[in-house]
Scaffold this active site. Structure first.
Site, short mmCIF file in Angstrom:
data_model
loop_
_atom_site.label_atom_id
_atom_site.label_comp_id
_atom_site.label_asym_id
_atom_site.label_seq_id
_atom_site.Cartn_x
_atom_site.Cartn_y
_atom_site.Cartn_z
N THR A 1 1.78 2.23 1.46
CA THR A 1 1.56 1.13 2.39
C THR A 1 2.77 0.23 2.56
O THR A 1 3.62 0.13 1.67
CB THR A 1 0.38 0.26 1.88
OG1 THR A 1 0.09 -0.77 2.81
CG2 THR A 1 0.69 -0.36 0.54
N SER B 1 -6.74 -2.60 -2.23
CA SER B 1 -7.98 -1.86 -2.03
C SER B 1 -7.74 -0.36 -1.97
O SER B 1 -8.68 0.41 -1.75
CB SER B 1 -8.66 -2.31 -0.73
OG SER B 1 -9.04 -3.66 -0.81
N THR C 1 -1.44 0.92 5.89
CA THR C 1 -1.52 1.98 4.88
C THR C 1 -1.65 3.39 5.47
O THR C 1 -2.00 3.59 6.61
CB THR C 1 -2.69 1.68 3.92
OG1 THR C 1 -2.61 0.32 3.51
CG2 THR C 1 -2.65 2.54 2.70
N GLU D 1 1.46 -2.64 4.12
CA GLU D 1 0.38 -3.61 4.30
C GLU D 1 0.00 -3.77 5.76
O GLU D 1 -0.66 -2.92 6.29
CB GLU D 1 0.70 -4.96 3.65
CG GLU D 1 -0.53 -5.65 3.02
CD GLU D 1 -1.54 -6.22 4.00
OE1 GLU D 1 -1.15 -6.95 4.92
OE2 GLU D 1 -2.73 -5.93 3.83
N GLU E 1 3.56 -7.34 1.61
CA GLU E 1 2.55 -7.12 0.58
C GLU E 1 2.11 -8.39 -0.14
O GLU E 1 1.02 -8.46 -0.68
CB GLU E 1 3.08 -6.11 -0.45
CG GLU E 1 2.04 -5.17 -0.95
CD GLU E 1 1.48 -4.29 0.16
OE1 GLU E 1 0.27 -4.41 0.42
OE2 GLU E 1 2.23 -3.52 0.76
N GLY F 1 -6.71 1.48 5.62
CA GLY F 1 -7.72 0.65 6.26
C GLY F 1 -7.96 -0.69 5.61
O GLY F 1 -9.03 -1.29 5.79
N GLY F 2 -7.00 -1.22 4.80
CA GLY F 2 -7.20 -2.52 4.17
C GLY F 2 -8.41 -2.50 3.27
O GLY F 2 -8.71 -1.51 2.60
N ARG G 1 3.30 -0.18 -6.97
CA ARG G 1 2.92 -1.37 -6.21
C ARG G 1 4.07 -2.36 -6.18
O ARG G 1 4.82 -2.53 -7.16
CB ARG G 1 1.70 -2.02 -6.87
CG ARG G 1 1.11 -3.23 -6.16
CD ARG G 1 0.51 -2.85 -4.85
NE ARG G 1 -0.42 -3.89 -4.34
CZ ARG G 1 -0.78 -4.00 -3.08
NH1 ARG G 1 -0.31 -3.16 -2.18
NH2 ARG G 1 -1.62 -4.92 -2.69
#
Length: 601
Positions: A433, A481, A415, A435, A452, A503-504, A116
């Site tokens: 991702t 998520s 993503t 974002e 991000e 898909g957030g 991340r």
């Protein structure tokens, strides 16, 4: 969390390893013939393979992973090749300018690799506040350098390859390099998103790449070359991640962020050089479905995905949901959708209250598993009645003392997801991702930078000054998520499924839908993916537009729900283990709403 193989499975694995011991270690990539070019909703058949399978969001990326597996590469090797090609052919969704969560099963245990992005050292909780002290409008935060976090994908993949790679690191860059130099055909999806984006042209570099001189998006089928990206990948191939995080490429990234004319950011060379991925303990929990018991493993915080998916499934298990099969038309009935969306409201209330980077925030009652404790989920399920609660309140798992304020709802986008099983008993589920669509809209050296940091709460506290767990702090990883998921048979420890979606915030619903469809309704992964999408993020009930009959919509409204029918463009990929004609097979599914396919032998 170790998952022991049965004696039979161990014997089978040993046989496979012996058979593959002589697999060639060299790898020569050959660009495939023209891939399929879907747009909108395109029916897909599902795929069955026997030895291995790879599912990714673009046919060229899937093919790169397939060729790596064919050459004797591991699931990690294939994931690296897939990701590098996605950087080129699906730049709107992921790439080396972003981050990823990677779940890996090595035949004995599940590991979680956290790539991340992180907030720069100079970032603070006022990063997304305007001069008036109020949160900026969302896209004023997104577009430019302010939103760019320290990318994690390249270092994450390098860490995983050092442990599990079988083919040389440099060879795994070859597919993306070849395609970047020779060009790839612009797909309908990429063309559609470029045409519809309001911000991409604001960056001169991105404008020159994605648009023709007359300002129109490059047409479907146009050959798009990216020699700058090829050059970066060649350096990464020979020098490793250092070529990205230090030197010329790093300086170009920092200049792009800091020198944005209207919205500069705080990223520095020291931030890039100091980035480190993390290995975390996966978040695994038991789940009793219709006919079998499973062990579901997902990604722990800073992702909220596994917790929310696990809570939704666990709350549903304490309701009458199991007695409500699919209707004759193949759709979920209104009574089941009511129970699902109420469970989702309860899960999202806890998500907004508690989940953030575990290096900065303590879990409730001292453990994230408190949110998945059977007694707590049963308690939460008792809050579901015949009428919609509309907005749920967070609970107090394990009697937790609450010291933070709930985070207000905020947009999440973007993503891509990759699922792979190899012939050696290894598997990955990786969600990756930048974002938002096209990230921060800042292009450098042939790739896009992430936005991000807008996954943090723009507001650092509530009206009473109570801090929000997911506020911006230096070095912190924003809440996600993303929900890469691996599922095992609880009795045997055998891997039965790998899946996930982009898909957030809706990733949680897309993944939960697919898991429920496969594990409870007995659907193939393709059938489960094909189901219409639905959910609630602790507000309105969301239904995929034009997919549900008016009677279902009316029934939910009668229960007091505010129903919104809207586009819900998932990008699910899933691979499951099954039986056909007495033989074990892998069955793969790819979302008809996007361009992905599954390949394997």
């Amino acid at each position: 969390m170790k998952l022991k193989l049965s004696l039979l499975a161990s014997t089978a694995l040993a046989a496979v390893l012996a058979a593959c011991a002589s697999a060639p270690s060299d790898f020569s990539y050959q660009p495939p013939t023209l891939p399929e070019a879907p747009s909108g909703y395109t029916d897909k058949p599902g795929w069955a393979t026997q030895k291995f399978a790879v599912a990714a969001a673009n046919p060229l990326a899937t093919d790169a992973g397939y060729q790596v597996l064919k050459a004797g590469g591991s699931a990690i090797d294939a994931a690296i090749a897939v990701q590098m090609v996605l950087t080129l052919v699906e730049p709107q969704s992921s790439g080396i300018g972003g981050g990823a969560f990677l779940l890996h099963y090595n035949g004995k245990e599940v590991e979680a690799f956290d790539g991340r992005e992180t907030a720069p050292a100079a970032a603070d909780e006022k990063l997304f506040l305007g001069a008036d002290g109020k949160p900026l409008p969302f896209y004023e935060g997104v577009v430019g350098g302010r939103s760019v976090g320290v990318p994690g994908t390249v270092r994450l993949l390098e860490m995983a390859h050092r442990q599990y790679g079988k083919l040389p690191w440099a060879a795994l860059m070859q597919p993306a390099i070849r395609l970047a130099e020779g060009g790839f055909q612009v797909s309908p999806r990429l063309n559609t998103l470029v045409k519809g984006d309001a911000h991409l042209k604001k960056d001169p570099v991105a404008a020159a790449y994605f648009y023709k001189p007359d300002g129109e998006a490059r047409e479907v089928g146009a050959n798009l070359r990216n020699p700058e990206l090829a050059a970066v990948l060649r350096r990464i191939a020979t020098e490793g991640s250092k070529a990205f995080y230090e030197g010329e490429v790093a300086r170009a990234i920092v200049d792009k962020v800091q020198k944005h004319p209207a919205n500069p950011g705080r990223l520095t060379l020291a931030d890039l050089a100091g980035y480190q991925p993390k290995k975390r303990a996966p978040l695994c929990h038991d789940y009793a479905a219709a006919s079998r018991s499973y062990r579901i493993c997902g990604f722990p915080p800073p992702s909220s995905g596994a917790i929310a998916v696990g809570q939704i499934l666990g709350i549903l298990a304490n309701t009458d949901a199991a007695s409500l099969p699919l209707q004759p038309d193949g759709l979920p009935p209104a009574d089941w959708l009511h129970l699902y969306t109420e469970a989702a409201r309860l899960a999202f209330a806890d998500r907004g209250q508690y989940v953030a980077d575990p290096d900065f925030v303590q879990p409730p009652a001292g453990s994230w598993m408190s949110l998945l404790a059977p007694a707590y989920l049963a308690e939460r399920a008792r809050l579901i009645g015949p009428q919609s609660m509309k907005v749920a309140q967070p609970g107090t798992p394990g009697g937790a003392r609450v010291g933070t304020a709930p985070m207000p709802e905020q947009p999440e986008f973007g993503t891509s997801h990759i699922s792979i099983v190899d012939g050696l008993g290894n598997a990955i589920a990786m969600t990756t991702t930048i974002e938002d669509q096209f990230g921060s809209r800042q292009m450098v050296k042939g790739f896009l930078l992430n936005n991000e940091l807008t996954d943090f709460s723009f507001a650092p506290s509530d009206a009473q000054g109570q801090p929000i767990a997911n506020r911006v702090q230096p070095g912190k990883r924003p809440r996600s998520s993303m929900a890469p998921t691996l599922v095992f048979d609880k009795g045997t420890g055998q891997l039965v499924m790998s899946g996930g979606s982009p898909g957030g915030a809706l990733i949680i619903h897309f993944t939960a839908k697919t898991l429920y469809g496969v594990l409870n309704w007995g659907l193939t992964p393709q059938q489960a993916i094909n189901l219409p999408n639905f959910g609630s993020n602790n507000g309105p009930t969301l239904l995929e537009e034009k997919r549900f009959p008016p009677a279902t919509v009316d029934a939910l409204r009668t229960r007091g729900a505010e129903v919104r029918e809207q586009a819900m463009t998932s990008g699910l990929q899933a691979i499951t283990r099954g039986q056909a004609h007495g033989q074990a097979f892998w069955f793969g599914g790819a979302d008809p709403r996007r361009e992905g396919i599954v390949m394997g032998d």
